[in-house]
Design an enzyme around this catalytic site. Structure first.
Site, PDB file in Angstrom:
ATOM      1  CG  ASN A   1      -2.030   1.006   1.118  1.00  0.00           C
ATOM      2  OD1 ASN A   1      -1.972   1.884   0.263  1.00  0.00           O
ATOM      3  ND2 ASN A   1      -3.017   0.914   1.976  1.00  0.00           N
ATOM      4  CG  ASP A   2       2.182   2.676   3.736  1.00  0.00           C
ATOM      5  OD1 ASP A   2       1.091   3.243   3.571  1.00  0.00           O
ATOM      6  OD2 ASP A   2       2.516   2.102   4.774  1.00  0.00           O
ATOM      7  CB  VAL A   3       5.896   0.578  -1.585  1.00  0.00           C
ATOM      8  CG1 VAL A   3       6.627   0.279  -0.294  1.00  0.00           C
ATOM      9  CG2 VAL A   3       5.047  -0.595  -2.025  1.00  0.00           C
TER      10      VAL A   3
END
Lengths: 100, 457
Positions: free
Chosen positions: B383-385
């Site tokens: 998600n964050d990447v």
């Protein structure tokens, strides 16, 4: 050990420490951190010296606690690093096998 | 009476120290890494044997017994831990090492007489205890025993300033007086400061903090070597302190963060606000068959694996899906973000475990230009990447972190467990884009459904 010797050791070790890891790919950051983590488990040597010179039961118990913690750091650190790296070499073998 | 002379002792310690240098050198390159680690272990073994031979020790039976117990605890723990949980184990090992250094220094206080030694004692107690409590908190965060979001309370900064003053005053008193009670208080202040230093750090930055605490433990060990007059501790600890500092900076720059920002960012307030709330904005969700069709008629697919893939133990299924797509003549590439997983390089370890060949794993810089030509980007448990707010929203906690440009692909497919935000606790705009399809469920289950649907095409 006189203080000038200590300073010499310290400064040289700082430079060596900087130098040996200056070019490391991000793939190896985790194993390298884990390996360095195992190396500072060498505090076990210090814990053994303190436990071996303990004169009272209280000091001995505290020192043995330090021995226990340091052993976990040292032994666990090297074993978990080896396990990580085992997978890297396993990968190499697998891709060699695929090429054949 | 010692069994070996001072000269032999010094030579054996020199040998062990050289082993440590070779170990770090070896660990810096993939080919020699495993051998390097074993050389390090050999150095440690020689160091331990030397101390038994060189010093006049009492309580040897007890010491050997406790070393045995420690080995019995740590070997199974390190052999059996799941690779996904390995970062917190490393954090824990680091913590106990720091704690051991603090105890050693505390017990050596009586023997220390000159100011130089007393300074080293105070330093080791303080840094070692920070490292111990800080590592315990990082462990709790990574194990998700507590919230992974920054924990901040009003006036935290002032508490830290007061504690720093107390620590400094305590250290000065220890150096002037060698008082055991004050040294113990210094230990307690260190423990509290370690706690407060790590609590405000957001989940995504935790790996960098582990590395920093690792370097700090190294320095504490070096200082304890000074206290005990032991060259091996001095050199070994300094090596870890120095290389750990470099490594921390390298990791931080791989994530586009500065170490100062991570440690002190939260105290400035505001910028690290995140949300764990589930958003109710509309998203497009699809079935496994829809995703199979998208994948099956693509020409190029880029897979972005994340921690969710590893948690679901879906690496093998993922690789089978990739092979099934390749059998249809579709080009499949894995785009690996440097901090995918929980630590830099963690995802490479996890995929290696599933025998995914090295050639299909591409690093961020290689894969980013390829997204524009990719038909589908399949984001599995990440998600964050791939969160564009790292580029677009200056207030975001991950702002400045380099990301994989998944949004450039024609279609984006997210395999997610739920709408819960990622580890950094922030909303991902990419989920709401019109060309994004979401497939909810456990990664392993949904991947095997997609796999059989692809085979049925």
């Amino acid at each position: 050990m006189d203080s000038i010797n200590i300073l010499t050791f310290f400064v040289l070790a700082v430079f060596v420490g900087f130098e040996v890891v200056s070019k490391v790919s991000s793939t190896l950051h985790t194993p390298l951190m884990s390996g360095a983590n195992a190396i500072h488990g060498i505090i076990l040597v210090g814990a053994i010296i303190v436990a071996g010179h303990a004169e009272s039961a209280g000091i001995l118990i505290l020192a043995l606690l330090a021995v226990l913690m340091a052993t976990v750091n040292l032994v666990g650190g090297f074993v978990v690093t080896d396990r990580m790296l085992e997978m890297f070499s396993g990968k190499k073998k697998a891709s060699e096998g695929a090429q054949k | 009476m010692s069994l070996i002379s001072v000269e032999v002792e010094a030579l054996l310690y020199l040998f062990a120290a050289v082993c440590f240098i070779m170990a770090l050198k070896g660990l810096s390159s993939p080919k020699s890494a495993r051998r390097g680690n074993l050389i390090g272990a050999l150095g440690a073994l020689v160091g331990i044997a030397t101390v038994f031979l060189a010093e006049e020790l009492r309580n040897v039976g007890w010491i050997l017994l406790v070393i045995g117990v420690g080995t019995l605890i740590s070997v199974p723990a390190s052999r059996m831990v799941k690779m996904t949980q390995m970062p917190q184990l490393v954090a824990l090992f680091n913590g106990v090492g720091g704690g051991a250094a603090a105890i050693v220094a505390l017990l050596e206080l009586r023997a220390a007489d000159t100011p130089g030694f007393l300074i080293a004692v105070a330093f080791t107690i303080f840094i070692g205890s920070i490292s111990f409590s800080g590592s315990v908190i990082t462990f709790a965060k990574l194990q998700e025993m507590m919230t992974t979001r920054p924990v901040i309370f009003a006036g935290q900064r002032y508490v830290m300033i007061i504690l720093s003053v107390l620590a400094l005053a305590g250290a000065v008193l220890v150096v002037l007086d060698g008082n055991l009670v004050i040294a113990t208080l210094l230990l307690v202040v260190g423990l509290v400061m370690g706690l407060l230093l790590v609590l405000p750090v957001g989940g995504a930055d935790v790996p960098i903090v582990i590395s920093l605490l690792n370097a700090m433990t190294g320095l504490a060990v070096a200082a304890s070597g000074l206290v005990l007059g032991n060259t091996l501790l001095l050199v070994g600890g300094t090596l870890v302190g120095a290389s750990g500092t470099i490594l921390t900076r390298a990791m931080a720059s791989a994530m586009g963060r500065s170490v100062n920002n991570i440690i002190f960012g939260a105290f400035k307030g505001g910028s690290t606000a995140g949300s764990t709330e589930v958003s109710d904005r509309p998203v497009k969700s699809g079935s496994a068959e829809d995703v199979a069709i998208l994948l099956g008629y693509a020409q190029k697919v880029i897979v972005v694996p994340g921690y969710g893939l590893a948690v679901a133990q879906a690496q093998h299924t993922m690789y089978e899906l990739a092979k099934a797509l390749e059998a249809k003549g579709i080009e499949v590439v894995f785009g690996i973000h440097p901090v995918a997983g929980r630590m830099p390089g963690h995802m490479n370890v996890l995929l290696a475990e599933a025998n995914v060949p090295y050639e299909v794993l591409q690093e961020m810089d290689e894969v980013n230009p390829q997204f524009k030509t990719a038909d589908v980007c399949l984001v599995v448990g990440a998600n964050d990447v791939v969160n564009p707010s790292a580029k677009t929203t200056p207030g975001s906690p991950i702002y400045g972190m380099p990301i994989l440009d998944a949004g450039d692909a024609k279609q984006v497919v997210f395999l997610k467990r739920s709408m819960r935000p990622g580890f950094a606790g922030i909303e991902n705009e990419l989920l709401y884009e019109p060309n994004t399809t979401l497939l909810f469920g456990d990664a392993k289950e949904t991947l095997s459904k997609v796999l059989s649907a692809v085979k049925a095409l």
